[in-house]
Write a protein that holds these residues in place. Structure first.
Motif, PDB file in Angstrom:
ATOM      1  N   TYR A  24       0.828  -1.204   0.000  1.00 28.60           N
ATOM      2  CA  TYR A  24       0.000   0.000   0.000  1.00 28.60           C
ATOM      3  C   TYR A  24       0.866   1.260   0.000  1.00 28.60           C
ATOM      4  CZ  TYR A  24      -3.565   3.389   1.272  1.00 28.60           C
ATOM      5  OH  TYR A  24      -4.400   4.478   1.290  1.00 28.60           O
ATOM      6  N   GLY A  25       0.475   2.234  -0.832  1.00 27.45           N
ATOM      7  CA  GLY A  25       1.179   3.517  -0.880  1.00 27.45           C
ATOM      8  C   GLY A  25       0.562   4.438  -1.906  1.00 27.45           C
ATOM      9  N   SER A  26       1.236   5.579  -2.141  1.00 28.02           N
ATOM     10  CA  SER A  26       0.696   6.555  -3.076  1.00 28.02           C
ATOM     11  C   SER A  26       0.705   6.035  -4.509  1.00 28.02           C
ATOM     12  CB  SER A  26       1.503   7.858  -2.991  1.00 28.02           C
ATOM     13  OG  SER A  26       2.873   7.604  -3.227  1.00 28.02           O
ATOM     14  N   SER A  27       1.670   5.154  -4.829  1.00 24.19           N
ATOM     15  CA  SER A  27       1.706   4.539  -6.155  1.00 24.19           C
ATOM     16  C   SER A  27       0.970   3.201  -6.116  1.00 24.19           C
ATOM     17  CB  SER A  27       3.157   4.291  -6.594  1.00 24.19           C
ATOM     18  OG  SER A  27       3.870   5.507  -6.664  1.00 24.19           O
ATOM     19  N   ASN A  28       0.126   2.968  -7.085  1.00 26.85           N
ATOM     20  CA  ASN A  28      -0.630   1.722  -7.136  1.00 26.85           C
ATOM     21  C   ASN A  28       0.259   0.589  -7.654  1.00 26.85           C
ATOM     22  OD1 ASN A  28      -3.086   2.864  -6.259  1.00 26.85           O
ATOM     23  ND2 ASN A  28      -3.502   3.636  -8.318  1.00 26.85           N
ATOM     24  N   ILE A  29       0.594  -0.321  -6.764  1.00 28.40           N
ATOM     25  CA  ILE A  29       1.420  -1.475  -7.125  1.00 28.40           C
ATOM     26  C   ILE A  29       0.671  -2.716  -6.678  1.00 28.40           C
ATOM     27  CG2 ILE A  29       3.630  -2.647  -6.798  1.00 28.40           C
ATOM     28  CD1 ILE A  29       4.887   0.058  -6.226  1.00 28.40           C
ATOM     29  N   ASN A  30       0.405  -3.618  -7.615  1.00 32.76           N
ATOM     30  CA  ASN A  30      -0.369  -4.809  -7.253  1.00 32.76           C
ATOM     31  C   ASN A  30       0.515  -5.872  -6.622  1.00 32.76           C
ATOM     32  OD1 ASN A  30       0.904  -6.291  -9.406  1.00 32.76           O
ATOM     33  ND2 ASN A  30      -0.557  -5.369 -10.842  1.00 32.76           N
ATOM     34  N   LEU A  31      -0.137  -6.902  -6.088  1.00 33.13           N
ATOM     35  CA  LEU A  31       0.565  -7.953  -5.350  1.00 33.13           C
ATOM     36  C   LEU A  31       1.551  -8.713  -6.241  1.00 33.13           C
ATOM     37  CD1 LEU A  31       0.803  -9.392  -2.636  1.00 33.13           C
ATOM     38  CD2 LEU A  31      -1.049 -10.916  -3.361  1.00 33.13           C
ATOM     39  N   ARG A  32       1.166  -8.927  -7.471  1.00 30.94           N
ATOM     40  CA  ARG A  32       2.054  -9.653  -8.393  1.00 30.94           C
ATOM     41  C   ARG A  32       3.352  -8.884  -8.628  1.00 30.94           C
ATOM     42  NH1 ARG A  32       0.518 -11.639 -14.578  1.00 30.94           N
ATOM     43  NH2 ARG A  32       2.547 -12.563 -15.049  1.00 30.94           N
ATOM     44  N   THR A  33       3.229  -7.562  -8.793  1.00 30.38           N
ATOM     45  CA  THR A  33       4.422  -6.735  -9.008  1.00 30.38           C
ATOM     46  C   THR A  33       5.323  -6.756  -7.783  1.00 30.38           C
ATOM     47  OG1 THR A  33       3.124  -5.283 -10.452  1.00 30.38           O
ATOM     48  CG2 THR A  33       5.225  -4.436  -9.637  1.00 30.38           C
ATOM     49  N   VAL A  34       4.701  -6.722  -6.592  1.00 30.16           N
ATOM     50  CA  VAL A  34       5.487  -6.789  -5.358  1.00 30.16           C
ATOM     51  C   VAL A  34       6.250  -8.109  -5.299  1.00 30.16           C
ATOM     52  CG1 VAL A  34       5.347  -6.936  -2.841  1.00 30.16           C
ATOM     53  CG2 VAL A  34       3.964  -5.251  -4.079  1.00 30.16           C
ATOM     54  N   TRP A  35       5.577  -9.220  -5.623  1.00 31.28           N
ATOM     55  CA  TRP A  35       6.233 -10.522  -5.587  1.00 31.28           C
ATOM     56  C   TRP A  35       7.369 -10.594  -6.601  1.00 31.28           C
ATOM     57  CZ3 TRP A  35       6.823 -14.469  -2.560  1.00 31.28           C
ATOM     58  CH2 TRP A  35       7.296 -15.679  -3.070  1.00 31.28           C
ATOM     59  N   GLU A  36       7.144 -10.067  -7.804  1.00 27.31           N
ATOM     60  CA  GLU A  36       8.199 -10.061  -8.813  1.00 27.31           C
ATOM     61  C   GLU A  36       9.362  -9.172  -8.372  1.00 27.31           C
ATOM     62  OE1 GLU A  36       6.245  -8.757 -12.320  1.00 27.31           O
ATOM     63  OE2 GLU A  36       5.389 -10.740 -12.809  1.00 27.31           O
ATOM     64  N   GLY A  37       9.031  -8.060  -7.703  1.00 29.10           N
ATOM     65  CA  GLY A  37      10.087  -7.176  -7.217  1.00 29.10           C
ATOM     66  C   GLY A  37      10.951  -7.826  -6.149  1.00 29.10           C
ATOM     67  N   LEU A  38      10.351  -8.743  -5.376  1.00 29.37           N
ATOM     68  CA  LEU A  38      11.093  -9.442  -4.335  1.00 29.37           C
ATOM     69  C   LEU A  38      11.886 -10.622  -4.878  1.00 29.37           C
ATOM     70  CD1 LEU A  38       8.392  -9.477  -1.498  1.00 29.37           C
ATOM     71  CD2 LEU A  38      10.430  -8.041  -1.616  1.00 29.37           C
ATOM     72  N   THR A  39      11.342 -11.309  -5.869  1.00 26.77           N
ATOM     73  CA  THR A  39      11.976 -12.533  -6.362  1.00 26.77           C
ATOM     74  C   THR A  39      12.759 -12.333  -7.657  1.00 26.77           C
ATOM     75  OG1 THR A  39       9.926 -13.145  -7.518  1.00 26.77           O
ATOM     76  CG2 THR A  39      10.228 -13.981  -5.272  1.00 26.77           C
ATOM     77  N   GLN A  40      12.325 -11.378  -8.503  1.00 27.00           N
ATOM     78  CA  GLN A  40      12.976 -11.153  -9.795  1.00 27.00           C
ATOM     79  C   GLN A  40      13.178  -9.650  -9.999  1.00 27.00           C
ATOM     80  OE1 GLN A  40      10.417 -12.974 -12.705  1.00 27.00           O
ATOM     81  NE2 GLN A  40      10.570 -15.017 -11.796  1.00 27.00           N
ATOM     82  N   PHE A  41      14.068  -9.072  -9.194  1.00 28.53           N
ATOM     83  CA  PHE A  41      14.258  -7.623  -9.196  1.00 28.53           C
ATOM     84  C   PHE A  41      14.786  -7.134 -10.539  1.00 28.53           C
ATOM     85  CE2 PHE A  41      17.114  -3.954  -8.306  1.00 28.53           C
ATOM     86  CZ  PHE A  41      16.112  -3.041  -8.014  1.00 28.53           C
ATOM     87  N   ASP A  42      14.096  -6.113 -11.077  1.00 22.89           N
ATOM     88  CA  ASP A  42      14.484  -5.495 -12.340  1.00 22.89           C
ATOM     89  C   ASP A  42      14.846  -4.035 -12.072  1.00 22.89           C
ATOM     90  OD1 ASP A  42      14.856  -4.580 -14.884  1.00 22.89           O
ATOM     91  OD2 ASP A  42      12.778  -4.834 -15.537  1.00 22.89           O
ATOM     92  N   PRO A  43      16.145  -3.678 -12.131  1.00 24.19           N
ATOM     93  CA  PRO A  43      16.566  -2.297 -11.828  1.00 24.19           C
ATOM     94  C   PRO A  43      15.938  -1.240 -12.727  1.00 24.19           C
ATOM     95  CG  PRO A  43      18.458  -3.777 -11.919  1.00 24.19           C
ATOM     96  CD  PRO A  43      17.285  -4.535 -12.451  1.00 24.19           C
ATOM     97  N   SER A  44      15.506  -1.635 -13.932  1.00 23.55           N
ATOM     98  CA  SER A  44      14.919  -0.667 -14.849  1.00 23.55           C
ATOM     99  C   SER A  44      13.441  -0.394 -14.568  1.00 23.55           C
ATOM    100  CB  SER A  44      15.072  -1.161 -16.289  1.00 23.55           C
ATOM    101  OG  SER A  44      14.359  -2.380 -16.483  1.00 23.55           O
ATOM    102  N   SER A  45      12.839  -1.193 -13.681  1.00 24.28           N
ATOM    103  CA  SER A  45      11.426  -1.029 -13.356  1.00 24.28           C
ATOM    104  C   SER A  45      11.250  -0.011 -12.227  1.00 24.28           C
ATOM    105  CB  SER A  45      10.820  -2.376 -12.947  1.00 24.28           C
ATOM    106  OG  SER A  45       9.523  -2.203 -12.435  1.00 24.28           O
TER     107      SER A  45
END
Length: 346
Positions: free
Chosen positions: A42-63
């Motif tokens: 949860y925050g000012s930017s809308n980020i869904n659960l799938r994106t959070v999981w991908e950010g934790l497991t498959q971090f993409d510096p360009s994202s």
């Protein structure tokens, strides 16, 4: 005779509940993990659960979303959990050592002392690093606590709970006024205003790197002295009669409070009442044994502050309400209830 009566009374009330404590810890840890996940989501930017999981497991510096998750939201959630745990354990140790149900870092002058020296640091050392500011917070926390205990000890009947609370209120008012005056005089009011509001919005990984080792050391020490704090909570005479080295226990307990509170306030600012409310709730659930109270308080304190941080973002989006205001909504009525109850016993 009085010591024997106190010992019998304490023995009747001393019914620790280890099974309840284990269940409390397990449930608290599960809820803390869920709350931390919600804080990252949860925050000012809308980020869904799938994106959070991908950010934790498959971090993409360009994202951009992955950068927000890693640089902002994970440090923020971790800081809230660590600071909440630190403040809750500090309050528990203070209450056990002083036998004062009103004791907490915000009420006993510890937080105000840290703020005072941090303001001096911002005023006279504008280029000071985060480590220097944290060290100043430690020294200031000791200054505030020392003033409160000195004033309380000078009273005729010694350190009663309400006298300590009154001394803490006086020292807090004095040091807070001095901090405000210095902030205005040296034009650092903007730097210190966010600290006074209390919050974890600007926390970064560098703060976690400074906070984590100090909190771990403080929590380990608090667990190490937990048995002695339990004996101290029975009273000075009983503790001495049982062979307790009260001066050493006080020294170690004070070190625990200074480490945990200094680290917490240097990163999270002036967040009040966590150290007052949580130990009372935990003590009611698990009993008077501080070997159970301290770890349960750490989990419950972390959970409370993570939830308070989430609530602070939901009150007036996209703006953020100070976390200290959210905890005060819970803490102020609780403090008034305790003060009224203790006042009857004077």
């Amino acid at each position: 005779m009085q010591a024997q009566q106190s010992h019998k009374h304490a023995g009747k009330e001393a019914k620790s509940r280890p099974k309840t404590a284990v269940a409390f810890l397990v449930l608290g840890l599960v809820l803390l993990v869920i709350a931390t996940a919600l804080s990252i989501l949860y925050g000012s930017s809308n980020i869904n659960l799938r994106t959070v999981w991908e950010g934790l497991t498959q971090f993409d510096p360009s994202s951009t979303a992955h950068q927000i998750i890693h640089r902002l939201r994970i440090p923020r959630a971790l800081a809230a959990a660590l600071i909440g745990a630190s403040l809750a354990v500090s309050g528990a140790v203070m209450q056990g050592m002083t036998r004062n149900p009103l004791a907490s870092p915000s009420i006993m002058g510890v937080t105000a002392g840290a703020a005072f020296l941090m303001t001096l640091g911002y005023a006279f050392m504008p280029a000071a690093s985060s480590l220097v500011i944290m060290l100043l917070a430690f020294v200031g926390a000791g200054l505030g606590a020392g003033l409160v205990f000195m004033i309380g000890a000078l009273s005729k009947r010694g350190l009663t709970p309400v006298k300590l609370a009154l001394a803490g209120s006086a020292v807090t008012a004095l040091l807070s006024s001095a901090s405000s005056g210095l902030a205005l005089r040296f034009n650092v009011a903007k730097d210190i205003s966010f600290w006074y509001a209390g919050g974890v919005a600007g926390v970064q990984w560098v703060h976690i790197q400074l906070l984590l080792p100090v909190v771990v050391i403080g929590l380990v020490l608090s667990i190490a002295v937990s048995k002695s704090v339990t004996v101290m909570s029975l009273g000075e005479d009983i503790a001495t009669g049982l062979g307790q080295r009260t001066n050493i226990v006080r020294l170690l307990g004070t070190l625990v409070v200074l480490l945990l509170t200094g680290a917490a306030v240097s990163v999270g600012g002036s967040i009040g009442f966590v150290g007052l409310v949580i130990p009372h709730i935990v003590r009611f659930i698990v009993g008077p044994d501080y070997r159970l109270i301290i770890p349960c308080s750490a989990v419950a304190g972390g959970l409370l502050l993570v939830l308070a941080d989430i609530a602070a973002r939901m009150v007036n989006p996209p703006f953020e309400t100070p976390v200290g205001a959210v905890t005060a909504i819970i803490g102020v009525p609780f403090f008034l209830y305790l003060a009224r109850r203790e006042g009857r016993e004077l």
